[in-house]
Design a protein around this motif. Structure first.
Motif, short mmCIF file in Angstrom:
data_model
loop_
_atom_site.label_atom_id
_atom_site.label_comp_id
_atom_site.label_asym_id
_atom_site.label_seq_id
_atom_site.Cartn_x
_atom_site.Cartn_y
_atom_site.Cartn_z
N UNK A 37 0.82 -1.22 0.00
CA UNK A 37 0.00 0.00 0.00
C UNK A 37 0.85 1.27 0.00
N UNK A 38 2.16 1.14 0.18
CA UNK A 38 3.04 2.31 0.16
C UNK A 38 3.55 2.62 -1.25
N UNK A 39 2.98 1.95 -2.22
CA UNK A 39 3.28 2.20 -3.63
C UNK A 39 2.02 2.75 -4.28
N UNK A 40 1.93 4.08 -4.35
CA UNK A 40 0.71 4.74 -4.84
C UNK A 40 0.82 5.25 -6.26
N UNK A 41 1.95 5.53 -6.76
CA UNK A 41 2.13 6.36 -7.96
C UNK A 41 2.41 5.61 -9.24
N UNK A 42 1.67 5.38 -10.02
CA UNK A 42 0.51 4.49 -10.12
C UNK A 42 0.97 3.04 -10.08
N UNK A 43 1.26 2.58 -8.91
CA UNK A 43 1.68 1.19 -8.66
C UNK A 43 2.83 0.79 -9.58
N UNK A 44 3.94 1.54 -9.49
CA UNK A 44 5.10 1.25 -10.33
C UNK A 44 5.98 0.14 -9.76
N UNK A 45 5.64 -0.36 -8.59
CA UNK A 45 6.41 -1.45 -8.00
C UNK A 45 7.45 -1.00 -6.98
N UNK A 46 7.58 0.32 -6.80
CA UNK A 46 8.56 0.85 -5.85
C UNK A 46 7.84 1.63 -4.76
N UNK A 47 8.37 1.61 -3.54
CA UNK A 47 7.77 2.45 -2.50
C UNK A 47 7.86 3.91 -2.94
N UNK A 48 6.83 4.68 -2.66
CA UNK A 48 6.82 6.08 -3.06
C UNK A 48 7.87 6.87 -2.29
N UNK A 49 8.44 7.86 -2.96
CA UNK A 49 9.42 8.73 -2.33
C UNK A 49 8.79 9.39 -1.11
#
Length: 187
Positions: free
Chosen positions: A153-165
């Protein structure tokens, strides 16, 4: 010794000398020059863990991308991180860059999958590692790894597979792990 045999011996000596002069600079260029390439095995010191990876370098040998696998299990529960049961890990993806003549930094990511079913592709956590490496000899390095674990759930942008900055890890290893890395020798 006849003139003919002297000429043959002289030509042979000149040929050997020329070969040595031509190959010495190439051999010296590799001595102490560390490049990010090849197949490697990383053995964790003081902790049950091992992973292997293959690096493909750019033409300079100073930047590489790689792909690897966890060979001896890795469970974040040993750091007090509780994410639930996992049954498989994805391959490790890695990106490295030389920072000096014998040092490099790396960023790695992998995914742990749920045990809900044998075919489950539900991600339980995203593992992220920041690494500092020092080459100590040709084909040998020592690395310090800093592990962080994120929820899917910490990958929001659009679920690119990496934790969001800017996301704070759900759990981090309280200590660094150290590895001795060895490159697979050429045949």
């Amino acid at each position: 010794m006849t003139t003919h045999s002297f000429k043959v011996a002289l030509i042979a000596a000149m040929t050997v000398t020329a070969c040595l002069l031509l190959t010495t600079p190439a051999a010296m260029a590799d001595k102490g020059a560390y490049k990010l390439q090849g197949a490697w095995v990383a053995k964790v010191i003081g902790f049950p863990g091992q992973w292997s990876y293959v690096l493909a370098a750019d033409p300079s040998g100073r930047h590489a991308a790689g792909h690897g696998s966890i060979d001896i299990g890795f469970n974040p529960a040993v750091f007090g991180c509780a994410f639930g049961e996992t049954n498989a890990d994805s391959p490790i993806l890695i990106n490295l860059r030389m920072t000096g003549p014998n040092t490099a930094v790396a960023y790695s990511v992998w995914y742990a999958f749920s045990t809900a079913s044998p075919d489950s592709t539900e991600i339980v956590f995203i593992g992220e590692v920041r690494t500092e490496t020092r080459f100590v000899a040709p084909g040998k390095s020592e690395s310090t790894h800093y592990f962080s674990f994120y929820l899917p759930s910490q990958d929001h942008d659009p679920a690119d597979g990496f934790p969001d900055e800017g996301e704070t890890p759900a759990c981090s290893a309280p200590v660094a792990l150290y590895t001795l890395d060895t490159r697979l020798p050429a045949p």
